[in-house]
Write a protein that holds these residues in place. Sequence first.
Motif, short mmCIF file in Angstrom:
data_model
loop_
_atom_site.label_atom_id
_atom_site.label_comp_id
_atom_site.label_asym_id
_atom_site.label_seq_id
_atom_site.Cartn_x
_atom_site.Cartn_y
_atom_site.Cartn_z
N GLU A 1 -12.60 37.89 -6.56
CA GLU A 1 -13.74 37.82 -7.48
C GLU A 1 -13.60 36.63 -8.42
O GLU A 1 -14.57 35.91 -8.68
CB GLU A 1 -13.85 39.11 -8.28
CG GLU A 1 -14.24 40.31 -7.47
CD GLU A 1 -14.22 41.59 -8.29
OE1 GLU A 1 -14.06 41.52 -9.52
OE2 GLU A 1 -14.37 42.66 -7.68
N ARG A 2 -12.39 36.44 -8.92
CA ARG A 2 -12.14 35.32 -9.84
C ARG A 2 -12.33 33.99 -9.11
O ARG A 2 -12.93 33.07 -9.64
CB ARG A 2 -10.73 35.43 -10.39
CG ARG A 2 -10.42 34.39 -11.43
CD ARG A 2 -9.10 34.71 -12.10
NE ARG A 2 -8.76 33.68 -13.03
CZ ARG A 2 -7.60 33.04 -13.04
NH1 ARG A 2 -6.67 33.37 -12.19
NH2 ARG A 2 -7.36 32.11 -13.91
N GLN A 3 -11.84 33.92 -7.87
CA GLN A 3 -12.01 32.69 -7.09
C GLN A 3 -13.48 32.43 -6.79
O GLN A 3 -13.93 31.28 -6.80
CB GLN A 3 -11.20 32.77 -5.79
CG GLN A 3 -11.18 31.48 -5.01
CD GLN A 3 -10.54 30.35 -5.80
OE1 GLN A 3 -9.52 30.54 -6.45
NE2 GLN A 3 -11.15 29.19 -5.75
N ALA A 4 -14.24 33.48 -6.53
CA ALA A 4 -15.68 33.32 -6.28
C ALA A 4 -16.38 32.77 -7.52
O ALA A 4 -17.28 31.92 -7.41
CB ALA A 4 -16.29 34.65 -5.87
N LYS A 5 -15.99 33.24 -8.69
CA LYS A 5 -16.60 32.73 -9.93
C LYS A 5 -16.23 31.27 -10.17
O LYS A 5 -17.06 30.48 -10.61
CB LYS A 5 -16.16 33.59 -11.11
CG LYS A 5 -16.78 34.97 -11.08
CD LYS A 5 -16.29 35.82 -12.22
CE LYS A 5 -16.91 37.21 -12.16
NZ LYS A 5 -16.43 38.07 -13.24
N LEU A 6 -14.98 30.90 -9.87
CA LEU A 6 -14.57 29.51 -10.03
C LEU A 6 -15.28 28.62 -9.01
O LEU A 6 -15.60 27.46 -9.30
CB LEU A 6 -13.06 29.38 -9.91
CG LEU A 6 -12.26 30.01 -11.06
CD1 LEU A 6 -10.77 29.90 -10.80
CD2 LEU A 6 -12.61 29.38 -12.39
N ASN A 7 -15.55 29.14 -7.81
CA ASN A 7 -16.31 28.39 -6.82
C ASN A 7 -17.74 28.16 -7.30
O ASN A 7 -18.34 27.12 -7.02
CB ASN A 7 -16.33 29.11 -5.48
CG ASN A 7 -15.00 29.00 -4.75
OD1 ASN A 7 -14.18 28.15 -5.07
ND2 ASN A 7 -14.80 29.88 -3.80
N LYS A 8 -18.29 29.13 -8.03
CA LYS A 8 -19.63 28.98 -8.59
C LYS A 8 -19.65 27.83 -9.60
O LYS A 8 -20.59 27.04 -9.63
CB LYS A 8 -20.05 30.28 -9.26
CG LYS A 8 -21.43 30.25 -9.86
CD LYS A 8 -21.78 31.57 -10.50
CE LYS A 8 -23.12 31.47 -11.18
NZ LYS A 8 -23.46 32.69 -11.90
N VAL A 9 -18.58 27.70 -10.37
CA VAL A 9 -18.47 26.61 -11.34
C VAL A 9 -18.42 25.27 -10.62
O VAL A 9 -19.09 24.31 -11.00
CB VAL A 9 -17.22 26.81 -12.23
CG1 VAL A 9 -16.95 25.57 -13.06
CG2 VAL A 9 -17.41 28.03 -13.13
N LYS A 10 -17.64 25.20 -9.54
CA LYS A 10 -17.57 23.97 -8.76
C LYS A 10 -18.95 23.61 -8.21
O LYS A 10 -19.32 22.44 -8.15
CB LYS A 10 -16.58 24.11 -7.62
CG LYS A 10 -15.14 24.14 -8.06
CD LYS A 10 -14.23 24.30 -6.86
CE LYS A 10 -12.79 24.49 -7.28
NZ LYS A 10 -11.91 24.72 -6.13
N GLY A 11 -19.70 24.61 -7.81
CA GLY A 11 -21.04 24.38 -7.31
C GLY A 11 -21.96 23.84 -8.39
O GLY A 11 -22.79 22.96 -8.12
N GLN A 12 -21.83 24.35 -9.61
CA GLN A 12 -22.66 23.86 -10.71
C GLN A 12 -22.35 22.40 -11.01
O GLN A 12 -23.26 21.59 -11.23
CB GLN A 12 -22.42 24.69 -11.97
CG GLN A 12 -23.05 26.05 -11.93
CD GLN A 12 -22.75 26.85 -13.19
OE1 GLN A 12 -21.70 26.70 -13.80
NE2 GLN A 12 -23.68 27.72 -13.56
N ILE A 13 -21.08 22.04 -10.99
CA ILE A 13 -20.71 20.66 -11.28
C ILE A 13 -21.15 19.75 -10.13
O ILE A 13 -21.62 18.63 -10.35
CB ILE A 13 -19.20 20.56 -11.57
CG1 ILE A 13 -18.92 21.30 -12.88
CG2 ILE A 13 -18.74 19.12 -11.66
CD1 ILE A 13 -17.46 21.42 -13.24
N GLY A 14 -21.05 20.22 -8.90
CA GLY A 14 -21.55 19.46 -7.77
C GLY A 14 -23.05 19.26 -7.83
O GLY A 14 -23.57 18.18 -7.48
N TYR A 15 -23.75 20.28 -8.28
CA TYR A 15 -25.20 20.20 -8.45
C TYR A 15 -25.55 19.15 -9.50
O TYR A 15 -26.49 18.39 -9.36
CB TYR A 15 -25.70 21.58 -8.85
CG TYR A 15 -27.17 21.81 -8.71
CD1 TYR A 15 -27.82 21.70 -7.49
CD2 TYR A 15 -27.93 22.19 -9.81
CE1 TYR A 15 -29.18 21.93 -7.36
CE2 TYR A 15 -29.28 22.44 -9.70
CZ TYR A 15 -29.90 22.31 -8.46
OH TYR A 15 -31.24 22.54 -8.35
#
Length: 73
Positions: A4-18
Amino acid sequence: MKHERQAKLNKVKGQIGYAMMWFFLAGLIETLMYLGKIEMFIYHIVALALSAVGCFKVFKGFENYKHYKNEGK
């Protein structure tokens, strides 16, 4: 719990990529204006708005990163 924590951190990476996508589009518009391919002033305003959206996404990404990083401790 770790997934779950890794999924949330992946969401952050997606926001920065966006955000990088928005910055790329703003840079592309400004480059086309510099080369003389497009000449309307409104495109400066559009590029400025795209840059603002990119800055907001980077800010929200780092804000969420700090929140998620400290959540598991």
